[in-house]
Enzyme design. Structure first.
Site, PDB file in Angstrom:
ATOM      1  N   ASP A 219      17.588 -12.161 -42.610  1.00  0.00           N
ATOM      2  CA  ASP A 219      18.400 -11.033 -43.050  1.00  0.00           C
ATOM      3  C   ASP A 219      18.638  -9.986 -41.960  1.00  0.00           C
ATOM      4  OD1 ASP A 219      15.754 -10.261 -42.972  1.00  0.00           O
ATOM      5  OD2 ASP A 219      15.853  -9.024 -44.772  1.00  0.00           O
TER       6      ASP A 219
ATOM      7  N   GLY B 298      38.044 -16.584 -21.562  1.00  0.00           N
ATOM      8  CA  GLY B 298      38.941 -17.556 -20.950  1.00  0.00           C
ATOM      9  C   GLY B 298      38.203 -18.768 -20.468  1.00  0.00           C
ATOM     10  N   GLY B 299      38.145 -18.962 -19.139  1.00  0.00           N
ATOM     11  CA  GLY B 299      37.547 -20.161 -18.583  1.00  0.00           C
ATOM     12  C   GLY B 299      38.562 -21.292 -18.493  1.00  0.00           C
TER      13      GLY B 299
ATOM     14  N   THR C  73      38.905 -24.059 -20.083  1.00  0.00           N
ATOM     15  CA  THR C  73      39.411 -24.602 -21.344  1.00  0.00           C
ATOM     16  C   THR C  73      40.271 -23.618 -22.111  1.00  0.00           C
ATOM     17  OG1 THR C  73      37.425 -25.959 -21.498  1.00  0.00           O
ATOM     18  CG2 THR C  73      38.707 -25.714 -23.508  1.00  0.00           C
TER      19      THR C  73
ATOM     20  N   GLU D 107      42.600 -18.908 -15.629  1.00  0.00           N
ATOM     21  CA  GLU D 107      42.809 -20.010 -14.682  1.00  0.00           C
ATOM     22  C   GLU D 107      44.121 -20.751 -14.997  1.00  0.00           C
ATOM     23  OE1 GLU D 107      39.290 -22.405 -14.205  1.00  0.00           O
ATOM     24  OE2 GLU D 107      37.971 -20.700 -14.537  1.00  0.00           O
ATOM     25  N   TYR D 108      45.281 -20.313 -14.403  1.00  0.00           N
ATOM     26  CA  TYR D 108      45.443 -19.270 -13.397  1.00  0.00           C
ATOM     27  C   TYR D 108      46.746 -18.533 -13.685  1.00  0.00           C
ATOM     28  CZ  TYR D 108      41.949 -22.067 -11.035  1.00  0.00           C
ATOM     29  OH  TYR D 108      40.810 -22.772 -10.745  1.00  0.00           O
TER      30      TYR D 108
ATOM     31  N   TYR E  80      34.235 -22.620  -5.055  1.00  0.00           N
ATOM     32  CA  TYR E  80      33.628 -23.922  -5.318  1.00  0.00           C
ATOM     33  C   TYR E  80      34.674 -24.771  -6.029  1.00  0.00           C
ATOM     34  CZ  TYR E  80      32.578 -20.973  -9.381  1.00  0.00           C
ATOM     35  OH  TYR E  80      32.667 -20.067 -10.413  1.00  0.00           O
TER      36      TYR E  80
ATOM     37  N   TRP F 113      27.655 -20.185 -10.886  1.00  0.00           N
ATOM     38  CA  TRP F 113      27.912 -20.967 -12.099  1.00  0.00           C
ATOM     39  C   TRP F 113      26.939 -22.146 -12.095  1.00  0.00           C
ATOM     40  CZ3 TRP F 113      31.020 -20.475 -16.316  1.00  0.00           C
ATOM     41  CH2 TRP F 113      31.098 -21.583 -17.161  1.00  0.00           C
TER      42      TRP F 113
END
Length: 635
Positions: free
Chosen positions: A339, A366-367, A369, A409-410, A477, A615
Site C-alpha cells: 500500500d 526516447g532512445g 527504439t 536519434e536523430y 560509440y 552505457w
C-alpha cells in the site's frame, strides 16, 4: 542510444498505483463485478447525483487516518441524516495544487484538475436513514480538502480534524558549513493548536523529523550543492505548506564551478540505468551500492521514457513505479509494502539519493527504439515541454528527478526511423524545455557523434540549441558493428582515426572537433563510453580490417556482449585508436577496458570536456571496475 536488448513493455501481473488493493480485507461485500470500480481513473468526471437526493439529507466527514510524510491515508464518511433512503451518494472536494489522490477503495474517484469526485460503488450506495458508508484513499502532498459537497450541496458535517493545518515555516538558513556537515535553522510555523514537529527535506527527500527549529545534517560530500526545505506538522498530523528553499554548497572538492572544465569537482561522471534491466539482467538500483559505483558517479540517466502523440509518457509502469522490492533487493534493506504510494525503480532511486545525496537523477526520453515520436513533438514544442514537465514533476516522484534528458536519434536524420522535422526542430524543442523546466532543473541531450562531412551533426542546429542545455552526451560509440555482417572488423568506439578506418569522421576526436567548430564549448560536452563490446564471427585476421561471416553470438543479442563477460571469455589481443580489440577462435570483438578508459579520460581532460558518461551500468563487473576507471581518470 541503441538499446542492447529488445524493448518490451511488461506488466508481469503488477497493478499500477491507481489500482492498489484496499488497506483491509472485506470478505462478504465483494462482488467480482465491482472490481473495476476500485480503479482510480486519471481523468474524466462522473455525473453528480440528481436533485432528488438533496444535500440536506446527508453529511460527509473527512478524517486523515495516517500520514507518513511523503503520503497519507484519508477517509470520508457519508451519513444519511434524512428520513428517506438514499439510493446513491457523491462526494466532491478540492485539493490545492500538489496534493492528489493516488489510489482509492470503496468508491470510484475521478478528478478534473484539482477538483475530486467520489461516487459510491454498487454495494454501498443505498443508505437507510441514520446509516453511514465510508470510503478510503491514499494521497500525496500536504494539502487539506476544501469546498466539500455531498450530492451537490454542502457537506455540513464538516471535516475532522476541525483545526486548520499549520503555516509554512520561514526559509531555513545554514550555519557552520563544513565539507561534510552543516546546521539548519528556521523561523517557526504557526498553528491554531500548536506545532508538533517539523519534517526536514534535502533535495526533496525527507531526512529527519525534529521538534525544534534546528537540525544538524552530516555525512555530506565536499564540493556539493544541496537544497533544503522544511514543513510543519500539527497535533492532528496535518502537514502545512513547505518553507522556501535554501541552497548550500559544501566547500572542498576542488571547487564547484560548473562552467570551469579544469575543475575536477565540476566534472560529470554519468551512467545510464535501464528500466528493463530489472528483468532478464536482474540488475537493480541496489547493485550501484554493492558494486561501489554509487560513490563514484555524479549523475544517473534513467532510461527510457517514451514519446507518444507529441507527449512524454511512461516507459514501463511496472518497472518504473510499481514493482515491489524485497528487503534483500532494496537499497536500504527495507521491503516495499503493497500500500505504499511509490515502489519500483523510482522509489529505489529515491532511497539511493538519500544515501548518496550528491547524485543527480535525470529522466531520459526516447532512445533508439522510441525516437520516432519526436517529429510530432517538434510540431508543438511548448505542449511537448508541458507534458514532459507534468510527468517528470509528478507529485509521486518529483523529488526523485533533477531534470530531463532528450535522446533523439536523430533530428532531421535517420535512426531506427527517419525524421524530416527540419534543422531547427531540435533547437526549438530544447528551448521550450528550458523555458518550462527553468534554471533549477537540468536539461540535457544525448546526441550523435557522426563527425563526417554532411553527417548527422550537420543536419540539426546543435550549436543553436547549446545555450539551452546544461551538457550534451556525445554518443562516441557504435561507430562500427556487425550490422555490416561481412565487416570489415573495426573498433566500435575509436578515440581517433587510424589507417584503414572504414568511414572518415567516425571517431570521437572528429565528433568533438566538429561540435566545437559549431561554437559549443568543451565544458558542455561529455565523452561516451560503452560498457560492452561489438563483434563478428567467421574472422581469421587478428588486426582490424578483416572479413567476417556475421555477428558474433551474444548473451542477449547477436553482435553485442557485456564487458563483464568479454573480460573473461575473450581477453584483448591488441589496441587501436585508443580502444581495445580481441580475437578468440573465429570471433572478433572490440571493447574498452580500464586501461583504454584511462587514456580516454586523459584525452577528455586535455580537450577541456565536461566529463564522461557510459552505457550502461549492468555491463560493468560486480565491483564496478569500468566506472572506477572513469572516476579515477577524471580526478
Amino acid at each position: 542510444m541503441q538499446q542492447s536488448a529488445p524493448r518490451l513493455l511488461r506488466t508481469y501481473g503488477g497493478a499500477p498505483l491507481s489500482t492498489a488493493p484496499p488497506r483491509r480485507i472485506r470478505l462478504f461485500r465483494r462482488l467480482a463485478a465491482t472490481a473495476a470500480a476500485l480503479a482510480l481513473p486519471v481523468a474524466g468526471l462522473v455525473g453528480l447525483a440528481g436533485p432528488a437526493q438533496a444535500a440536506a439529507s446527508a453529511t460527509a466527514t473527512f478524517t486523515k487516518v495516517s500520514d507518513w510524510g511523503s503520503g497519507f491515508e484519508g477517509k470520508w464518511t457519508v451519513k444519511n441524516t434524512g428520513t428517506t433512503t438514499l439510493s446513491s451518494w457523491t462526494v466532491e472536494w478540492d485539493y490545492p495544487s500538489g496534493t492528489s489522490v493516488t489510489s482509492a477503495w470503496d468508491a470510484t474517484v475521478t478528478s478534473s484538475g484539482t477538483h475530486w469526485t467520489a461516487k459510491n460503488v454498487g454495494w454501498n450506495g443505498t443508505l437507510a436513514p441514520g446509516a453511514t458508508a465510508s470510503f478510503g484513499f491514499n494521497g500525496a502532498g500536504p494539502g487539506a480538502p476544501a469546498g466539500c459537497k455531498v450530492n451537490g450541496g454542502s457537506c455540513e458535517g464538516g471535516t475532522t480534524p476541525t483545526d486548520t493545518p499549520p503555516s509554512a515555516p520561514g526559509t531555513p538558513t545554514a550555519t557552520g558549513v563544513t565539507e561534510t556537515a552543516l546546521t539548519l535553522s528556521w523561523p517557526a510555523a504557526t498553528d491554531d493548536k500548536g506545532v508538533k514537529n517539523y519534517d526536514v527535506y534535502r533535495g526533496g527527500s525527507k531526512i529527519a523529523t525534529v521538534t525544534g527549529t534546528t537540525y544538524a545534517d552530516s555525512g555530506l560530500t565536499k564540493g556539493t550543492t544541496y537544497s533544503y526545505t522544511v514543513t510543519a506538522r500539527d497535533s492532528a498530523d496535518q502537514t502545512g505548506p513547505s518553507s522556501g528553499s535554501v541552497s548550500v554548497t559544501t566547500p572542498g572538492g576542488g571547487g564547484t564551478d560548473p562552467g570551469n572544465p579544469g575543475d575536477p569537482g565540476a566534472r560529470v561522471k554519468l551512467g545510464y540505468f535501464t528500466d528493463w534491466g530489472v528483468y532478464q539482467r536482474n540488475y537493480h538500483v541496489k547493485n550501484l551500492v554493492t558494486s561501489g559505483t554509487a560513490a563514484k558517479i555524479t549523475h544517473i540517466n534513467y532510461a527510457f521514457g517514451n514519446v507518444q502523440n507529441g507527449k512524454c509518457t511512461i516507459g514501463d509502469s511496472y518497472a518504473d513505479y510499481d514493482k515491489a522490492y524485497t528487503a534483500d533487493q532494496s537499497v536500504d534493506g527495507v521491503a516495499d509494502t503493497w500500500d505504499q504510494p511509490l515502489r519500483g525503480n523510482f522509489n529505489q532511486l529515491r532511497k539511493l539519493k538519500a544515501k548518496y545525496p550528491g547524485i543527480k537523477v535525470i529522466y531520459s526520453f526516447g532512445g533508439w527504439t522510441w525516437s520516432g515520436g519526436f517529429g510530432q513533438a517538434a510540431q508543438n514544442p511548448a505542449a511537448f515541454a508541458q507534458s514532459c514537465y507534468d510527468l517528470v514533476e509528478d507529485p509521486r516522484w518529483a523529488d526523485v528527478f533533477d531534470g530531463i534528458d532528450i535522446d533523439w536519434e536523430y533530428p532531421n536524420a535517420c535512426g531506427l526511423s527517419c525524421d524530416t522535422s527540419g534543422a531547427a526542430s531540435f533547437k526549438n524543442l530544447m528551448s521550450a524545455l528550458r523555458t518550462k523546466f527553468g534554471g533549477s532543473n537540468l536539461v540535457t541531450a544525448a546526441i550523435s557523434a557522426d563527425g563526417s562531412n554532411g553527417g548527422k551533426l550537420d543536419l540539426a542546429d546543435y550549436g543553436g540549441a547549446a545555450p539551452y542545455v546544461d551538457f550534451y552526451n556525445v554518443m562516441t560509440y557504435d561507430f562500427f558493428g556487425a550490422w555490416d555482417a561481412k565487416g570489415p572488423t573495426a573498433p566500435h568506439s575509436p578515440l581517433t582515426s587510424y589507417t584503414g578506418i572504414p568511414i572518415a569522421g567516425f571517431n570521437s576526436e572528429a565528433a568533438i572537433t566538429k561540435l566545437k567548430g559549431k561554437g559549443i564549448p568543451g565544458s558542455k560536452l561529455n565523452l561516451g563510453i560503452g560498457f560492452y563490446g561489438r563483434g563478428w564471427t567467421g574472422v581469421t585476421q587478428d588486426a582490424p580490417g578483416g572479413t567476417a561471416t556475421g555477428p558474433a553470438p551474444g548473451t542477449y543479442e547477436q553482435g553485442i556482449e557485456d564487458y563483464k563477460v568479454l573480460k573473461g571469455s575473450c581477453p584483448t589481443t591488441g589496441t587501436v585508436a585508443g580502444t581495445a580489440y580481441a580475437k578468440c577462435g573465429s570471433n572478433w570483438w572490440s571493447y574498452d577496458t580500464p586501461a583504454t578508459i584511462a587514456g580516454k579520460m586523459s584525452w577528455a581532460k586535455q580537450q577541456g570536456l565536461k566529463g564522461a558518461f557510459f552505457w550502461e551500468f549492468s555491463g560493468d563487473t560486480a565491483n564496478g571496475e569500468l566506472a572506477s576507471a572513469i572516476h579515477t581518470g577524471l580526478q
